[in-house]
Design an enzyme around this catalytic site. Sequence first.
Site, PDB file in Angstrom:
ATOM      1  N   GLY A  37      75.311  90.311 -35.486  1.00 32.87           N
ATOM      2  CA  GLY A  37      76.462  91.174 -35.248  1.00 32.87           C
ATOM      3  C   GLY A  37      77.154  90.740 -33.968  1.00 32.87           C
ATOM      4  O   GLY A  37      77.118  89.577 -33.586  1.00 32.87           O
ATOM      5  N   SER A  39      80.518  91.356 -33.176  1.00 35.52           N
ATOM      6  CA  SER A  39      81.961  91.164 -33.229  1.00 35.52           C
ATOM      7  C   SER A  39      82.728  92.319 -32.594  1.00 35.52           C
ATOM      8  O   SER A  39      83.923  92.219 -32.352  1.00 35.52           O
ATOM      9  CB  SER A  39      82.423  90.967 -34.682  1.00 35.52           C
ATOM     10  OG  SER A  39      82.055  92.076 -35.484  1.00 35.52           O
ATOM     11  N   ARG A  40      82.013  93.414 -32.295  1.00 37.50           N
ATOM     12  CA  ARG A  40      82.642  94.573 -31.655  1.00 37.50           C
ATOM     13  C   ARG A  40      81.552  95.467 -31.070  1.00 37.50           C
ATOM     14  O   ARG A  40      80.360  95.193 -31.209  1.00 37.50           O
ATOM     15  CB  ARG A  40      83.473  95.358 -32.684  1.00 37.50           C
ATOM     16  CG  ARG A  40      82.666  95.875 -33.864  1.00 37.50           C
ATOM     17  CD  ARG A  40      83.540  96.629 -34.864  1.00 37.50           C
ATOM     18  NE  ARG A  40      84.421  95.731 -35.583  1.00 37.50           N
ATOM     19  CZ  ARG A  40      84.104  95.128 -36.713  1.00 37.50           C
ATOM     20  NH1 ARG A  40      82.918  95.312 -37.268  1.00 37.50           N
ATOM     21  NH2 ARG A  40      84.948  94.323 -37.313  1.00 37.50           N
ATOM     22  N   ILE A  42      78.806  97.722 -29.069  1.00 38.42           N
ATOM     23  CA  ILE A  42      77.758  97.487 -28.089  1.00 38.42           C
ATOM     24  C   ILE A  42      77.365  96.013 -28.038  1.00 38.42           C
ATOM     25  O   ILE A  42      77.173  95.444 -26.963  1.00 38.42           O
ATOM     26  CB  ILE A  42      76.523  98.358 -28.398  1.00 38.42           C
ATOM     27  CG1 ILE A  42      76.867  99.842 -28.190  1.00 38.42           C
ATOM     28  CG2 ILE A  42      75.345  97.969 -27.525  1.00 38.42           C
ATOM     29  CD1 ILE A  42      75.787 100.804 -28.665  1.00 38.42           C
ATOM     30  N   GLY A  43      77.232  95.377 -29.193  1.00 36.44           N
ATOM     31  CA  GLY A  43      76.854  93.971 -29.218  1.00 36.44           C
ATOM     32  C   GLY A  43      77.835  93.097 -28.460  1.00 36.44           C
ATOM     33  O   GLY A  43      77.434  92.241 -27.664  1.00 36.44           O
ATOM     34  N   LYS A  62      79.158  89.218 -40.039  1.00 33.52           N
ATOM     35  CA  LYS A  62      79.802  89.129 -41.354  1.00 33.52           C
ATOM     36  C   LYS A  62      81.318  89.112 -41.266  1.00 33.52           C
ATOM     37  O   LYS A  62      81.992  88.628 -42.164  1.00 33.52           O
ATOM     38  CB  LYS A  62      79.373  90.315 -42.221  1.00 33.52           C
ATOM     39  CG  LYS A  62      77.952  90.243 -42.737  1.00 33.52           C
ATOM     40  CD  LYS A  62      77.631  91.447 -43.600  1.00 33.52           C
ATOM     41  CE  LYS A  62      78.523  91.503 -44.830  1.00 33.52           C
ATOM     42  NZ  LYS A  62      78.229  92.673 -45.680  1.00 33.52           N
ATOM     43  N   ASP A  94      75.381  86.488 -42.797  1.00 33.31           N
ATOM     44  CA  ASP A  94      74.796  87.787 -43.114  1.00 33.31           C
ATOM     45  C   ASP A  94      73.318  87.757 -42.742  1.00 33.31           C
ATOM     46  O   ASP A  94      72.563  86.903 -43.229  1.00 33.31           O
ATOM     47  CB  ASP A  94      74.972  88.062 -44.614  1.00 33.31           C
ATOM     48  CG  ASP A  94      74.610  89.489 -45.005  1.00 33.31           C
ATOM     49  OD1 ASP A  94      73.841  90.136 -44.281  1.00 33.31           O
ATOM     50  OD2 ASP A  94      75.096  89.950 -46.062  1.00 33.31           O
ATOM     51  N   TYR A 188      67.195 106.770 -42.542  1.00 35.33           N
ATOM     52  CA  TYR A 188      67.654 106.083 -41.329  1.00 35.33           C
ATOM     53  C   TYR A 188      66.537 105.972 -40.302  1.00 35.33           C
ATOM     54  O   TYR A 188      66.365 104.937 -39.659  1.00 35.33           O
ATOM     55  CB  TYR A 188      68.853 106.815 -40.738  1.00 35.33           C
ATOM     56  CG  TYR A 188      69.410 106.163 -39.491  1.00 35.33           C
ATOM     57  CD1 TYR A 188      69.915 104.870 -39.531  1.00 35.33           C
ATOM     58  CD2 TYR A 188      69.436 106.842 -38.271  1.00 35.33           C
ATOM     59  CE1 TYR A 188      70.425 104.267 -38.384  1.00 35.33           C
ATOM     60  CE2 TYR A 188      69.944 106.248 -37.132  1.00 35.33           C
ATOM     61  CZ  TYR A 188      70.441 104.957 -37.192  1.00 35.33           C
ATOM     62  OH  TYR A 188      70.944 104.361 -36.058  1.00 35.33           O
ATOM     63  N   LYS A 192      65.269 102.513 -38.515  1.00 38.69           N
ATOM     64  CA  LYS A 192      65.297 102.247 -37.074  1.00 38.69           C
ATOM     65  C   LYS A 192      63.888 102.088 -36.516  1.00 38.69           C
ATOM     66  O   LYS A 192      63.648 101.233 -35.652  1.00 38.69           O
ATOM     67  CB  LYS A 192      66.035 103.355 -36.337  1.00 38.69           C
ATOM     68  CG  LYS A 192      67.521 103.429 -36.620  1.00 38.69           C
ATOM     69  CD  LYS A 192      68.247 102.103 -36.385  1.00 38.69           C
ATOM     70  CE  LYS A 192      68.352 101.704 -34.937  1.00 38.69           C
ATOM     71  NZ  LYS A 192      69.247 100.525 -34.734  1.00 38.69           N
TER      72      LYS A 192
END
Length: 302
Positions: A37, A39-40, A42-43, A62, A94, A188, A192
């Site tokens: 990930g 691309s936006r 927190i990462g 992705k 992915d 969920y 996690k």
Amino acid sequence: MTPSNDASPASEEGKPQGSTPYVASGSLKGRTIIMSGGSRGIGLAIAARAARDGANIVLMAKTGEPHPKLEGTVFTAADQLVAAGGQALPLVGDVRNDEDVAAAVSAAVERFGGIDVVVNNASAIDLSRTDAIDMKRYDLMQDINVRGTFLLSKLSLPALRESGNGHILTLSPPLNLDPKWAGMHLAYTMAKYGMSLTTLGLAEELKDDGVSVNSLWPCTLIDTAAIRNMPGGQQIVKAARGPEIMADAAHAVLTGANLADGVSGSGNFYTDEEVLRAAGVKDFAPYSLGAPEGSLVPDIFL
């Protein structure tokens, strides 16, 4: 998986006004980070903080084409990292796909000579209760959160061992067995906690290999585009902190900055506040989007 260096400028999301109170005592200059990930949200904030040190960052995400609702692609993210002072290799891939992950790891080693840090950032969320969850969503969370974290960590192990100071950092919560969290959103929670069990197991498995393994989780809600696009999200994020708090905390963990004496550098489930307090931060107000500290929405699992 498609590598490219073409990028257009990315806008910043949810950034608190002014500088943050964290004063770094270590640097990630020259270190190579591979992130799922990024691309936006927190990462990207974590990657941008590392880029300011002069780190090399491999982003596998992705989003190669603009999303109709979520701003930013892996290419615009890479452009932002280069502008911040780092080197970036954006890869469209992915984390659920074995070949994509293997190719990303190989590309990181080929481009930058190795891997020093893995950041397991990619994650899917659905808070539906058991009778309401669609099994495709259940499978998606298991595949991205648990399997993706395991796979990227697994395939990076040879390079991390070669690093001599390797680190795996996973964005997952402490393993809190209070039945409250399983009862609220079982699907969920399992996904996690699967990420967190990977931290627990790998820390033990790699304790003699020179590779540290830790998890990091926010104490409060964090402002991201994904939350803003949820029903009522624009109002919810007013009681959130910006992603920079997680970026500063990740930086402190990855540089070993000012962590408490006697605390092992591996197998920890850190919170952002815990890490930053140890690094000398006393006032967290600059991270919020304006809400008083007492009015911030707590994150789950704590």
